[in-house]
Design an enzyme around this catalytic site. Structure first.
Site, PDB file in Angstrom:
ATOM      1  N   GLU A  63       0.847  -1.199   0.000  1.00  0.00           N
ATOM      2  CA  GLU A  63       0.000   0.000   0.000  1.00  0.00           C
ATOM      3  C   GLU A  63       0.876   1.241   0.000  1.00  0.00           C
ATOM      4  O   GLU A  63       2.096   1.164   0.158  1.00  0.00           O
ATOM      5  CB  GLU A  63      -0.929  -0.007   1.217  1.00  0.00           C
ATOM      6  CG  GLU A  63      -1.945  -1.134   1.175  1.00  0.00           C
ATOM      7  CD  GLU A  63      -2.985  -1.036   2.276  1.00  0.00           C
ATOM      8  OE1 GLU A  63      -3.176   0.045   2.845  1.00  0.00           O
ATOM      9  OE2 GLU A  63      -3.597  -2.063   2.575  1.00  0.00           O
TER      10      GLU A  63
ATOM     11  N   HIS B 136      -8.580  10.183   3.440  1.00  0.00           N
ATOM     12  CA  HIS B 136      -8.355   9.062   2.523  1.00  0.00           C
ATOM     13  C   HIS B 136      -8.653   9.535   1.113  1.00  0.00           C
ATOM     14  O   HIS B 136      -9.698  10.146   0.877  1.00  0.00           O
ATOM     15  CB  HIS B 136      -9.255   7.879   2.890  1.00  0.00           C
ATOM     16  CG  HIS B 136      -8.786   6.609   2.256  1.00  0.00           C
ATOM     17  ND1 HIS B 136      -8.913   6.371   0.913  1.00  0.00           N
ATOM     18  CD2 HIS B 136      -8.159   5.531   2.782  1.00  0.00           C
ATOM     19  CE1 HIS B 136      -8.382   5.178   0.638  1.00  0.00           C
ATOM     20  NE2 HIS B 136      -7.921   4.653   1.761  1.00  0.00           N
TER      21      HIS B 136
ATOM     22  N   ARG C  80      -0.715   9.186   1.508  1.00  0.00           N
ATOM     23  CA  ARG C  80      -2.113   9.600   1.377  1.00  0.00           C
ATOM     24  C   ARG C  80      -2.313  11.103   1.277  1.00  0.00           C
ATOM     25  O   ARG C  80      -3.163  11.574   0.525  1.00  0.00           O
ATOM     26  CB  ARG C  80      -2.909   9.090   2.581  1.00  0.00           C
ATOM     27  CG  ARG C  80      -3.133   7.632   2.498  1.00  0.00           C
ATOM     28  CD  ARG C  80      -3.939   7.124   3.642  1.00  0.00           C
ATOM     29  NE  ARG C  80      -4.159   5.702   3.398  1.00  0.00           N
ATOM     30  CZ  ARG C  80      -4.704   4.868   4.252  1.00  0.00           C
ATOM     31  NH1 ARG C  80      -5.098   5.310   5.431  1.00  0.00           N
ATOM     32  NH2 ARG C  80      -4.862   3.616   3.952  1.00  0.00           N
TER      33      ARG C  80
ATOM     34  N   HIS D 178     -10.663  10.441   7.300  1.00  0.00           N
ATOM     35  CA  HIS D 178     -10.524   8.990   7.491  1.00  0.00           C
ATOM     36  C   HIS D 178      -9.982   8.608   8.865  1.00  0.00           C
ATOM     37  O   HIS D 178     -10.480   7.681   9.493  1.00  0.00           O
ATOM     38  CB  HIS D 178      -9.572   8.470   6.409  1.00  0.00           C
ATOM     39  CG  HIS D 178      -9.408   6.991   6.387  1.00  0.00           C
ATOM     40  ND1 HIS D 178     -10.474   6.134   6.284  1.00  0.00           N
ATOM     41  CD2 HIS D 178      -8.294   6.206   6.438  1.00  0.00           C
ATOM     42  CE1 HIS D 178     -10.032   4.876   6.272  1.00  0.00           C
ATOM     43  NE2 HIS D 178      -8.717   4.897   6.384  1.00  0.00           N
TER      44      HIS D 178
ATOM     45  N   ARG E 187      -0.116   8.938   8.857  1.00  0.00           N
ATOM     46  CA  ARG E 187      -0.117   7.510   9.184  1.00  0.00           C
ATOM     47  C   ARG E 187       0.206   6.671   7.948  1.00  0.00           C
ATOM     48  O   ARG E 187      -0.381   6.876   6.884  1.00  0.00           O
ATOM     49  CB  ARG E 187      -1.506   7.117   9.693  1.00  0.00           C
ATOM     50  CG  ARG E 187      -1.673   5.633   9.922  1.00  0.00           C
ATOM     51  CD  ARG E 187      -3.046   5.337  10.456  1.00  0.00           C
ATOM     52  NE  ARG E 187      -4.060   5.492   9.439  1.00  0.00           N
ATOM     53  CZ  ARG E 187      -4.720   4.485   8.874  1.00  0.00           C
ATOM     54  NH1 ARG E 187      -4.464   3.244   9.227  1.00  0.00           N
ATOM     55  NH2 ARG E 187      -5.650   4.716   7.973  1.00  0.00           N
TER      56      ARG E 187
HETATM   57  C1  LIG Z   1     -13.601   2.351   6.217  1.00  0.00           C
HETATM   58  C2  LIG Z   1     -12.332   2.216   7.002  1.00  0.00           C
HETATM   59  C3  LIG Z   1     -11.337   1.349   6.578  1.00  0.00           C
HETATM   60  C4  LIG Z   1     -10.157   1.215   7.312  1.00  0.00           C
HETATM   61  N1  LIG Z   1      -9.212   0.326   6.889  1.00  0.00           N
HETATM   62  C5  LIG Z   1      -8.103   0.138   7.638  1.00  0.00           C
HETATM   63  C6  LIG Z   1      -7.144  -0.844   7.280  1.00  0.00           C
HETATM   64  O1  LIG Z   1      -7.314  -1.556   6.302  1.00  0.00           O
HETATM   65  N2  LIG Z   1      -6.052  -0.977   8.060  1.00  0.00           N
HETATM   66  C7  LIG Z   1      -5.822  -0.215   9.163  1.00  0.00           C
HETATM   67  O2  LIG Z   1      -4.799  -0.379   9.839  1.00  0.00           O
HETATM   68  N3  LIG Z   1      -6.737   0.722   9.531  1.00  0.00           N
HETATM   69  C8  LIG Z   1      -7.860   0.902   8.812  1.00  0.00           C
HETATM   70  N4  LIG Z   1      -8.776   1.837   9.200  1.00  0.00           N
HETATM   71  C9  LIG Z   1      -8.590   2.527  10.471  1.00  0.00           C
HETATM   72  C10 LIG Z   1      -8.893   1.556  11.608  1.00  0.00           C
HETATM   73  O3  LIG Z   1      -9.990   0.759  11.262  1.00  0.00           O
HETATM   74  C11 LIG Z   1      -9.186   2.290  12.920  1.00  0.00           C
HETATM   75  O4  LIG Z   1      -8.200   3.235  13.168  1.00  0.00           O
HETATM   76  C12 LIG Z   1      -9.209   1.314  14.069  1.00  0.00           C
HETATM   77  O5  LIG Z   1     -10.073   0.235  13.793  1.00  0.00           O
HETATM   78  C13 LIG Z   1      -9.639   2.013  15.358  1.00  0.00           C
HETATM   79  O6  LIG Z   1      -9.738   1.040  16.355  1.00  0.00           O
HETATM   80  P1  LIG Z   1     -10.075   1.483  17.842  1.00  0.00           P
HETATM   81  O7  LIG Z   1     -10.103   0.233  18.646  1.00  0.00           O
HETATM   82  O8  LIG Z   1      -9.173   2.556  18.285  1.00  0.00           O
HETATM   83  O9  LIG Z   1     -11.533   2.137  17.765  1.00  0.00           O
HETATM   84  P2  LIG Z   1     -12.906   1.599  17.163  1.00  0.00           P
HETATM   85  O10 LIG Z   1     -12.768   0.374  16.374  1.00  0.00           O
HETATM   86  O11 LIG Z   1     -13.565   2.754  16.523  1.00  0.00           O
HETATM   87  O12 LIG Z   1     -13.746   1.255  18.462  1.00  0.00           O
HETATM   88  C14 LIG Z   1     -14.204   2.295  19.301  1.00  0.00           C
HETATM   89  C15 LIG Z   1     -14.981   1.675  20.438  1.00  0.00           C
HETATM   90  O13 LIG Z   1     -15.248   2.675  21.418  1.00  0.00           O
HETATM   91  C16 LIG Z   1     -16.614   2.639  21.778  1.00  0.00           C
HETATM   92  N5  LIG Z   1     -17.021   3.978  22.197  1.00  0.00           N
HETATM   93  C17 LIG Z   1     -16.764   5.162  21.605  1.00  0.00           C
HETATM   94  N6  LIG Z   1     -17.322   6.171  22.308  1.00  0.00           N
HETATM   95  C18 LIG Z   1     -17.946   5.600  23.366  1.00  0.00           C
HETATM   96  C19 LIG Z   1     -18.731   6.106  24.433  1.00  0.00           C
HETATM   97  N7  LIG Z   1     -19.003   7.419  24.576  1.00  0.00           N
HETATM   98  N8  LIG Z   1     -19.222   5.229  25.335  1.00  0.00           N
HETATM   99  C20 LIG Z   1     -19.004   3.892  25.215  1.00  0.00           C
HETATM  100  N9  LIG Z   1     -18.278   3.368  24.219  1.00  0.00           N
HETATM  101  C21 LIG Z   1     -17.755   4.207  23.296  1.00  0.00           C
HETATM  102  C22 LIG Z   1     -17.331   2.166  20.524  1.00  0.00           C
HETATM  103  O14 LIG Z   1     -18.595   1.632  20.851  1.00  0.00           O
HETATM  104  C23 LIG Z   1     -16.336   1.103  20.029  1.00  0.00           C
HETATM  105  O15 LIG Z   1     -16.568  -0.099  20.736  1.00  0.00           O
HETATM  106  C24 LIG Z   1      -9.960   1.982   8.474  1.00  0.00           C
HETATM  107  C25 LIG Z   1     -10.947   2.869   8.903  1.00  0.00           C
HETATM  108  C26 LIG Z   1     -12.134   2.986   8.169  1.00  0.00           C
HETATM  109  C27 LIG Z   1     -13.183   3.939   8.646  1.00  0.00           C
END
Ligand SMILES: Cc1cc2nc3c(=O)[nH]c(=O)nc-3n(C[C@H](O)[C@H](O)[C@H](O)COP(=O)(O)OP(=O)(O)OC[C@H]3O[C@@H](n4cnc5c(N)ncnc54)[C@H](O)[C@@H]3O)c2cc1C
Length: 551
Positions: free
Chosen positions: A131, A247, A293, A354, A389
């Site tokens: 990528e 993105h 990006r 993104h 990133r």
């Molecule tokens: C379409 C898309 C494609 C992507 N593709 C990639 C990829 O291929 N590779 C890569 O490395 N990254 C990718 N990313 C980025 C990556 O997916 C995210 O950065 C990563 O998944 C974030 O993980 P996280 O655990 O920090 O948060 P999240 O997965 O967003 O989880 C957040 C959690 O916090 C909880 N939460 C939030 N606020 C509250 C609240 N007030 N009270 C209670 N719970 C709350 C939510 O319910 C959820 O459970 C992509 C992002 C998107 C949008």
């Protein structure tokens, strides 16, 4: 000038003497890759309560397409992965955080395999994709472009089977509870149980990003920046919030919810063409379509302006259809839903917000600047990403720093006594006499404002105007005491929007994901600096900080 952002400590009213209480060792907020990994690790040391505002499966993680970057090929090495990460980070990475992440990556991949996740394979081992910004194929994926779903299913299955983890789903965390001891838990709201105070020996914040602050975004509806907003109110140090990654390629068709067209599509050979069918990326960067990006997003913005078009296009017609469909089943299907046959038609795309690169400052042990509070995942600034990133490094960061947060907070919880517990804590904001609000309209107006003024290209005048507009809106939104998540989310979005715009205003240079048309060059006269900020009763205090100085 002080505003309600600065004087309002809690968004809801509560009185510890009258509210329901829950007690736990480790409280984890968030069930995405970071929170899930943290909870699974913390459960080795202590009892864990995991809260998510929707179901455990409903996260941004679930939407990830491209995959996880990690060293698995013999020709690859942590040193090469480190170089590529530093290469796009534009001087703001912390070398120690980068080193730690790339070195621990392969162990985390092995753990996922042990837990039953199957990454796609080719004849020679894992099927790796290259990528943008990666100098070699390094990105593991599962079920083609459904990596996030496969990862989520694996992690949530483990979470539900772990007896020391108690999950509270559809439970909204409104604020972190703080006393002289530091963070002692959180104030939560659940439709069935109402307000509760969850008391914890240690708390891990893994609440994800804030893409929904922008009109054009790849992020699901839950990404409203709650974690950063509540951390700000609780007094943690925040960093580089102006660094929002856009993105380059989301499907641009009315009604398509800006579905992401993964970078991996370009990694597999897709071209970017303008409305006249001309490839344009080679004029902007030697790596062409695989440039970092920020470069591709800006090149698209410039091309759109030059050609007076609303979108550019991805051309995948030269890739054999059966190969494309196998590798990108979800993207093929999303396009087909709008009548686009990827083997015959061009795919209309344009950039969208993104990923939140900056966030809550954490050290290598995932500790924040507030005692007993830890953080991991997209809501943090660990130093891995710098000013931009590297593709597919965020799932990796969630795994590595999730494990670290779980271990540090789990060990600390096992070793220290519970916080003093139900104290005289209370919050009482008087009812606002002001008018009722159309919350949806405030949210939409904010998203348009952020996209227009704090998007791919910024300018000092428009950033200043944005701060003023948001502070004006605050007067009639932050004075209210809401009793539903929709209200708290809008209050959080305004808080984070104001901090992003303020940080962008103060960074008077262009670097990585942050581009200022009034300061188009990078400031090479001085060593690179972070834009740190913290809350004070007079408003956010911005503190430029040398890269690599203690967090
Ligand atoms: C379409 C898309 C494609 C992507 N593709 C990639 C990829 O291929 N590779 C890569 O490395 N990254 C990718 N990313 C980025 C990556 O997916 C995210 O950065 C990563 O998944 C974030 O993980 P996280 O655990 O920090 O948060 P999240 O997965 O967003 O989880 C957040 C959690 O916090 C909880 N939460 C939030 N606020 C509250 C609240 N007030 N009270 C209670 N719970 C709350 C939510 O319910 C959820 O459970 C992509 C992002 C998107 C949008």
């Amino acid at each position: 000038m002080a505003t309600l952002f600065d004087t309002r400590r809690y968004l809801s009213n509560f009185d510890a003497a009258r509210t329901g209480h829950v007690f736990t060792d480790v409280l984890v907020i968030g069930s995405g890759v970071a929170g899930a990994r943290a909870a699974l690790e913390a459960a080795h040391y202590a009892d864990v309560t995991l809260i998510s505002k929707r179901t455990m499966e409903d996260t941004t993680t679930r939407w990830a397409q491209g995959g996880v970057a990690a060293v698995t090929a013999e020709v690859d090495s942590p040193a090469r992965h480190r170089e590529d990460t530093l290469g796009v980070g534009c001087g703001l990475n912390h070398p120690a955080a980068v080193e730690l992440t790339v070195r621990e990556g392969p162990t985390e991949i092995q753990r996922l395999l042990d837990w039953g996740l199957r990454f796609d394979e080719s004849a020679d081992g894992f099927a790796l994709t290259r990528e943008g910004g990666h100098k070699m194929p390094r990105v593991l994926h599962a079920y083609g472009d459904a990596t996030g779903r496969a990862l989520t299913d694996t992690l949530v299955r483990k979470l539900r089977a772990e007896p020391r983890i108690r999950g509270f789903e559809d439970c909204f965390v409104i604020d972190l509870l703080t006393t002289d001891e530091g963070c002692v838990g959180a104030v939560t709201y659940h439709e069935k149980y109402g307000h509760q105070l969850v008391w914890a020996k240690t708390t891990i914040l893994a609440g994800g990003g804030c893409g929904r602050l922008y009109r054009e975004t790849t992020n699901p509806e839950l990404a409203t920046g709650d974690a950063v907003a509540m951390a700000y109110r609780a007094g943690t140090r925040l960093r580089d919030l102006e660094m929002i990654q856009f993105h380059p390629t989301t499907l641009y068709i009315a009604g398509s919810s800006r579905a992401l067209i993964s970078e991996a599509v370009r990694g597999e050979g897709a071209w970017l063409v303008d409305r006249n069918g001309q490839r344009f990326m080679t004029a902007f960067h030697p790596d062409g379509e695989l440039a970092p990006r920020d470069v591709v997003s800006r090149a698209i913005a410039i091309t759109l302006a030059q050609t007076q078009a609303t979108s550019v296009f991805l051309d995948v017609r030269h890739i054999p259809k059966k190969d494309f469909v196998k590798r990108f089943p979800y993207i093929t299907e999303s396009c087909a839903e709008f009548g686009i046959d990827v083997s015959r038609d061009l795919i209309p795309v344009r950039p969208a917000a993104h990923y939140m690169i900056g966030g809550i400052v954490t050290d290598l042990g995932a500790r924040t600047t507030v005692p007993r509070l830890y953080a991991c995942g997209e809501c943090t600034s660990t130093g891995l990403h710098g000013a931009n990133r590297l593709a597919s490094n965020s799932l990796l960061e969630g795994l590595v720093f999730g494990r670290i947060a779980g271990e540090t907070a789990g060990r600390a919880a096992a070793a220290q006594p519970a916080p003093a517990g139900p104290t005289a804590l209370h919050s009482a904001t008087p009812p606002s006499p002001k008018t009722r609000l159309d919350l949806a309209d405030v949210g939409l107006s904010l998203r348009s404002l952020m996209w227009r003024n704090v998007g791919i290209e910024r300018h000092g005048d428009r950033l200043q105007e944005t701060v003023e507009i948001i502070e004006f809106w605050t007067r009639f939104v932050l004075d209210k005491v809401f009793d539903t998540p929709e209200g708290w989310e809008v209050q959080n979005m305004l808080t984070v929007g104001r901090l992003i715009a303020g940080s962008a205003l103060r960074r008077e240079e262009s670097r990585g994901a942050h581009f200022r048309s009034d300061y188009p060059g990078t400031n090479d006269q001085a060593p690179p600096q972070h834009m740190d900020l913290r809350r004070s009763s007079d408003g956010p205090v911005f503190e430029p900080t040398a890269v690599g100085s203690a967090s």
